[in-house]
Write an enzyme that holds these catalytic residues in place. Structure first.
Site, PDB file in Angstrom:
ATOM      1  N   LYS A  52       0.832  -1.209   0.000  1.00  0.00           N
ATOM      2  CA  LYS A  52       0.000   0.000   0.000  1.00  0.00           C
ATOM      3  C   LYS A  52       0.870   1.265   0.000  1.00  0.00           C
ATOM      4  O   LYS A  52       0.647   2.172  -0.785  1.00  0.00           O
ATOM      5  CB  LYS A  52      -0.932   0.008   1.220  1.00  0.00           C
ATOM      6  CG  LYS A  52      -1.869  -1.200   1.266  1.00  0.00           C
ATOM      7  CD  LYS A  52      -2.829  -1.149   2.443  1.00  0.00           C
ATOM      8  CE  LYS A  52      -2.129  -1.214   3.797  1.00  0.00           C
ATOM      9  NZ  LYS A  52      -1.439  -2.498   4.068  1.00  0.00           N
ATOM     10  N   ARG A 100      -9.949  -0.062   9.158  1.00  0.00           N
ATOM     11  CA  ARG A 100      -9.396  -1.340   9.579  1.00  0.00           C
ATOM     12  C   ARG A 100     -10.490  -2.321   9.987  1.00  0.00           C
ATOM     13  O   ARG A 100     -10.206  -3.481  10.226  1.00  0.00           O
ATOM     14  CB  ARG A 100      -8.469  -1.157  10.792  1.00  0.00           C
ATOM     15  CG  ARG A 100      -7.243  -0.348  10.485  1.00  0.00           C
ATOM     16  CD  ARG A 100      -6.354  -1.062   9.501  1.00  0.00           C
ATOM     17  NE  ARG A 100      -5.199  -1.663  10.113  1.00  0.00           N
ATOM     18  CZ  ARG A 100      -4.004  -1.075  10.208  1.00  0.00           C
ATOM     19  NH1 ARG A 100      -3.819   0.141   9.760  1.00  0.00           N
ATOM     20  NH2 ARG A 100      -3.003  -1.701  10.745  1.00  0.00           N
ATOM     21  N   ARG A 133      10.686   0.027  11.140  1.00  0.00           N
ATOM     22  CA  ARG A 133       9.619   0.142  12.128  1.00  0.00           C
ATOM     23  C   ARG A 133       9.797  -0.846  13.265  1.00  0.00           C
ATOM     24  O   ARG A 133      10.157  -1.998  13.047  1.00  0.00           O
ATOM     25  CB  ARG A 133       8.259  -0.090  11.458  1.00  0.00           C
ATOM     26  CG  ARG A 133       7.796   1.089  10.654  1.00  0.00           C
ATOM     27  CD  ARG A 133       6.592   0.768   9.820  1.00  0.00           C
ATOM     28  NE  ARG A 133       5.552   0.062  10.547  1.00  0.00           N
ATOM     29  CZ  ARG A 133       4.359  -0.210  10.015  1.00  0.00           C
ATOM     30  NH1 ARG A 133       4.074   0.155   8.781  1.00  0.00           N
ATOM     31  NH2 ARG A 133       3.465  -0.857  10.722  1.00  0.00           N
TER      32      ARG A 133
HETATM   33  P1  ADP Z   1       2.129  -1.761   3.282  1.00  0.00           P
HETATM   34  O1  ADP Z   1       2.166  -0.269   3.174  1.00  0.00           O
HETATM   35  O2  ADP Z   1       0.942  -2.365   2.581  1.00  0.00           O
HETATM   36  O3  ADP Z   1       2.290  -2.296   4.668  1.00  0.00           O
HETATM   37  P2  ADP Z   1       4.716  -1.597   1.883  1.00  0.00           P
HETATM   38  O4  ADP Z   1       4.390  -0.720   0.735  1.00  0.00           O
HETATM   39  O5  ADP Z   1       5.492  -1.016   3.015  1.00  0.00           O
HETATM   40  O6  ADP Z   1       3.381  -2.319   2.438  1.00  0.00           O
HETATM   41  O7  ADP Z   1       5.475  -2.865   1.290  1.00  0.00           O
HETATM   42  C1  ADP Z   1       6.135  -3.774   2.165  1.00  0.00           C
HETATM   43  C2  ADP Z   1       7.509  -4.124   1.615  1.00  0.00           C
HETATM   44  O8  ADP Z   1       7.377  -4.975   0.477  1.00  0.00           O
HETATM   45  C3  ADP Z   1       8.299  -2.912   1.144  1.00  0.00           C
HETATM   46  O9  ADP Z   1       9.627  -3.077   1.548  1.00  0.00           O
HETATM   47  C4  ADP Z   1       8.185  -2.919  -0.367  1.00  0.00           C
HETATM   48  O10 ADP Z   1       9.362  -2.415  -0.984  1.00  0.00           O
HETATM   49  C5  ADP Z   1       7.991  -4.375  -0.671  1.00  0.00           C
HETATM   50  N1  ADP Z   1       7.040  -4.543  -1.758  1.00  0.00           N
HETATM   51  C6  ADP Z   1       5.934  -3.801  -2.007  1.00  0.00           C
HETATM   52  N2  ADP Z   1       5.293  -4.258  -3.098  1.00  0.00           N
HETATM   53  C7  ADP Z   1       6.005  -5.339  -3.538  1.00  0.00           C
HETATM   54  C8  ADP Z   1       5.869  -6.249  -4.643  1.00  0.00           C
HETATM   55  N3  ADP Z   1       4.852  -6.146  -5.514  1.00  0.00           N
HETATM   56  N4  ADP Z   1       6.809  -7.219  -4.777  1.00  0.00           N
HETATM   57  C9  ADP Z   1       7.835  -7.315  -3.893  1.00  0.00           C
HETATM   58  N5  ADP Z   1       8.018  -6.493  -2.846  1.00  0.00           N
HETATM   59  C10 ADP Z   1       7.125  -5.509  -2.666  1.00  0.00           C
END
Ligand code: ADP
Ligand code: ZN
Length: 214
Positions: free
Chosen positions: A13, A88, A161
């Site tokens: 996201k 949520r 985090r």
């Molecule tokens: P959220 O905001 O939904 O918790 P993030 O955007 O922080 O998720 O994504 C989690 C991790 O996974 C990040 O480190 C991101 O770079 C990686 N990531 C996001 N989308 C993908 C994808 N399609 N394939 C592989 N890794 C991804």
């Protein structure tokens, strides 16, 4: 255009919201970021939220909705926003519906990122962000072009985090399945839900979202 990004922690996201900010000039409203900022600043809301967040629980609906409501009253969101991290649960979705109607900010779409639980654990434990601009990175999937230097702002400081560890991830996923996943049905029945395969490559997910919103 006003949208919600829906999906479990680690679904992508934040990553996709940052891209939508650039491509569609939308503003990302991440409740996680807003709450972490409140904790860091030691505000009244922040003090209440701190312990719950570190244990992987959900901060009370009242606190989150108050923070979001205040944010939605600022003028910069008039050109469109992306909600990331809210709602949520169904109760939050209902309150949010009322709030958005009162503020005359209709939702155009809810984009659900669908990802397997096993992939989420790997994504979450490897992720980190730029301490200065918030750009997201991953040990394995998305490294900066120059090692140790943020692509976007040049900063050399990064952070992880406190709740991104394997144990906490499992309880966050459990909470997601129990409380947040019912929103798929909630928005599906309103006819604004768009499902996207979040298991695909980051660029591929971006194009799927682009098509879903076109
Ligand atoms: P959220 O905001 O939904 O918790 P993030 O955007 O922080 O998720 O994504 C989690 C991790 O996974 C990040 O480190 C991101 O770079 C990686 N990531 C996001 N989308 C993908 C994808 N399609 N394939 C592989 N890794 C991804
Ligand atoms: Zn940066």
């Amino acid at each position: 255009m006003n949208i919600i990004l829906l999906g479990p922690p680690g679904a992508g996201k934040g990553t996709q919201a940052k891209r939508l900010e650039e491509s569609k000039k939308l503003i990302q409203l991440s409740t996680g970021d807003m709450l972490r900022e409140a904790v860091a600043n030691g505000t009244e809301y922040g003090k209440k939220a701190k312990d719950i967040m570190e244990a992987g629980g959900l901060v009370s609906d009242d606190i989150v909705l108050s923070i979001v409501s205040e944010r939605l009253d600022q003028d910069d969101i008039k050109g469109g926003f992306i909600l990331d991290g809210i709602p949520r649960n169904v109760a939050q979705a209902e309150t949010l519906d009322t709030m958005l109607a009162e503020k005359n900010l209709p939702l155009d779409a809810v984009v659900e990122l669908v990802v397997d639980d096993e992939a989420l654990v790997e994504r979450i434990t490897g992720r980190y962000t730029c301490a200065k601009c918030g750009q997201g990175y991953h040990d394995k999937f998305e490294q900066p072009a120059r090692e140790g230097v943020c692509d976007k702002c040049g900063s050399t400081e990064f952070k992880r985090r406190a709740d991104d560890n394997a144990e906490t991830v499992r309880s966050r996923l459990k909470v997601y399945h129990e409380q947040t996943e019912p929103l798929v049905g909630y928005y599906g029945s309103k006819g604004i839900l768009k499902k996207v395969d979040g298991m695909a490559d980051i660029d591929d997910v971006t194009s799927q979202i682009g098509e879903a919103l076109a």
